[in-house]
Design a protein around this motif. Structure first.
Motif, PDB file in Angstrom:
ATOM      1  N   MET A  75       0.840  -1.201   0.000  1.00  0.00           N
ATOM      2  CA  MET A  75       0.000   0.000   0.000  1.00  0.00           C
ATOM      3  C   MET A  75       0.872   1.246   0.000  1.00  0.00           C
ATOM      4  O   MET A  75       2.065   1.170   0.282  1.00  0.00           O
ATOM      5  N   PRO A  76       0.241   2.402  -0.285  1.00  0.00           N
ATOM      6  CA  PRO A  76       1.013   3.646  -0.239  1.00  0.00           C
ATOM      7  C   PRO A  76       1.352   4.024   1.201  1.00  0.00           C
ATOM      8  O   PRO A  76       0.855   3.415   2.151  1.00  0.00           O
ATOM      9  N   ALA A  77       2.158   5.045   1.339  1.00  0.00           N
ATOM     10  CA  ALA A  77       2.494   5.567   2.667  1.00  0.00           C
ATOM     11  C   ALA A  77       1.202   5.972   3.374  1.00  0.00           C
ATOM     12  O   ALA A  77       0.250   6.418   2.727  1.00  0.00           O
ATOM     13  N   PRO A  78       1.172   5.849   4.685  1.00  0.00           N
ATOM     14  CA  PRO A  78      -0.052   6.205   5.407  1.00  0.00           C
ATOM     15  C   PRO A  78      -0.345   7.704   5.324  1.00  0.00           C
ATOM     16  O   PRO A  78       0.570   8.520   5.247  1.00  0.00           O
ATOM     17  N   GLU A  79      -1.621   8.028   5.359  1.00  0.00           N
ATOM     18  CA  GLU A  79      -2.045   9.431   5.359  1.00  0.00           C
ATOM     19  C   GLU A  79      -2.115   9.994   6.771  1.00  0.00           C
ATOM     20  O   GLU A  79      -2.101  11.203   6.956  1.00  0.00           O
ATOM     21  N   GLU A  80      -2.198   9.117   7.771  1.00  0.00           N
ATOM     22  CA  GLU A  80      -2.339   9.538   9.163  1.00  0.00           C
ATOM     23  C   GLU A  80      -1.863   8.408  10.072  1.00  0.00           C
ATOM     24  O   GLU A  80      -1.585   7.315   9.616  1.00  0.00           O
ATOM     25  N   ASN A  81      -1.762   8.691  11.339  1.00  0.00           N
ATOM     26  CA  ASN A  81      -1.369   7.691  12.343  1.00  0.00           C
ATOM     27  C   ASN A  81      -0.089   6.952  11.958  1.00  0.00           C
ATOM     28  O   ASN A  81       0.024   5.741  12.145  1.00  0.00           O
ATOM     29  N   GLU A  82       0.889   7.698  11.437  1.00  0.00           N
ATOM     30  CA  GLU A  82       2.110   7.075  10.928  1.00  0.00           C
ATOM     31  C   GLU A  82       2.833   6.229  11.970  1.00  0.00           C
ATOM     32  O   GLU A  82       3.253   5.108  11.664  1.00  0.00           O
ATOM     33  N   ALA A  83       2.992   6.742  13.172  1.00  0.00           N
ATOM     34  CA  ALA A  83       3.741   5.992  14.190  1.00  0.00           C
ATOM     35  C   ALA A  83       3.068   4.660  14.482  1.00  0.00           C
ATOM     36  O   ALA A  83       3.735   3.613  14.532  1.00  0.00           O
ATOM     37  N   GLU A  84       1.764   4.668  14.665  1.00  0.00           N
ATOM     38  CA  GLU A  84       1.039   3.424  14.956  1.00  0.00           C
ATOM     39  C   GLU A  84       1.053   2.489  13.756  1.00  0.00           C
ATOM     40  O   GLU A  84       1.178   1.276  13.888  1.00  0.00           O
ATOM     41  N   PHE A  85       0.943   3.047  12.569  1.00  0.00           N
ATOM     42  CA  PHE A  85       0.982   2.263  11.333  1.00  0.00           C
ATOM     43  C   PHE A  85       2.305   1.488  11.224  1.00  0.00           C
ATOM     44  O   PHE A  85       2.313   0.270  11.062  1.00  0.00           O
ATOM     45  N   TYR A  86       3.414   2.207  11.339  1.00  0.00           N
ATOM     46  CA  TYR A  86       4.720   1.555  11.219  1.00  0.00           C
ATOM     47  C   TYR A  86       5.012   0.651  12.411  1.00  0.00           C
ATOM     48  O   TYR A  86       5.652  -0.393  12.249  1.00  0.00           O
ATOM     49  N   ARG A  87       4.538   1.005  13.592  1.00  0.00           N
ATOM     50  CA  ARG A  87       4.708   0.150  14.767  1.00  0.00           C
ATOM     51  C   ARG A  87       4.036  -1.204  14.519  1.00  0.00           C
ATOM     52  O   ARG A  87       4.598  -2.254  14.799  1.00  0.00           O
TER      53      ARG A  87
END
Length: 154
Positions: A75-87
């Motif tokens: 998927m593309p890079a997240p639009e929001e909640n980046e820290a939780e997404f990558y965690r």
């Protein structure tokens, strides 16, 4: 430790093994929608796979002198909640065998791995495609709901 360089004969044998396995797998597995080969000098196959959580995705198999590399765009890079997404993805990496989530061009998320040329067998090719399928199915929707949460808000 770096894998040894394969000889031209070894690469040709592995290339034929991958071609034959993909032909057989595409005929027997209804989740394989299509198989294509690159038309340039790179030994690369594109395997279009049908999923449930992510409707369609493509596995790229690239045969190099030392390794078979495999990857898929998640998927593309997240639009929001980046820290939780990558965690979440890093936690998933801990449970994956032979695969890892990676950040690619434009910060897009990929799932990738590699295998020494000498280890490429039909059983390993089955494991690779099955592992990619299982990881995409397990991780796609939860990551999507975190990184694109406002799109799912009611």
């Amino acid at each position: 430790m770096e894998s040894p360089l394969a000889t031209p004969a070894e690469l040709a044998a592995v290339e034929q093994r991958i071609d034959a396995w993909l032909e057989q797998a595409a005929a027997a597995n209804p989740l394989i929608d299509a198989v294509e080969r690159s038309t340039d000098d790179i030994l690369r196959w594109f395997v279009r796979v049908l999923g449930e959580e992510k409707d369609v995705w493509t596995a790229w198999l690239t045969l190099r002198q030392r390794t078979l590399q495999f990857e898929t765009y998640v998927m593309p890079a997240p639009e929001e909640n980046e820290a939780e997404f990558y965690r979440q993805l890093l936690r998933r990496n801990h449970k994956l065998t032979g695969l890892s989530f990676e950040i690619g061009d434009e910060d897009a998320v990929f799932l990738a791995g590699s295998l020494p040329v000498a280890a490429v067998t039909e059983a390993e090719l089955d494991r690779i495609l099955g592992s990619l399928w299982a990881a995409v199915e397990l991780c796609f929707r939860p990551a999507l709901r975190i990184g694109f949460a406002s799109r799912f808000a009611e």
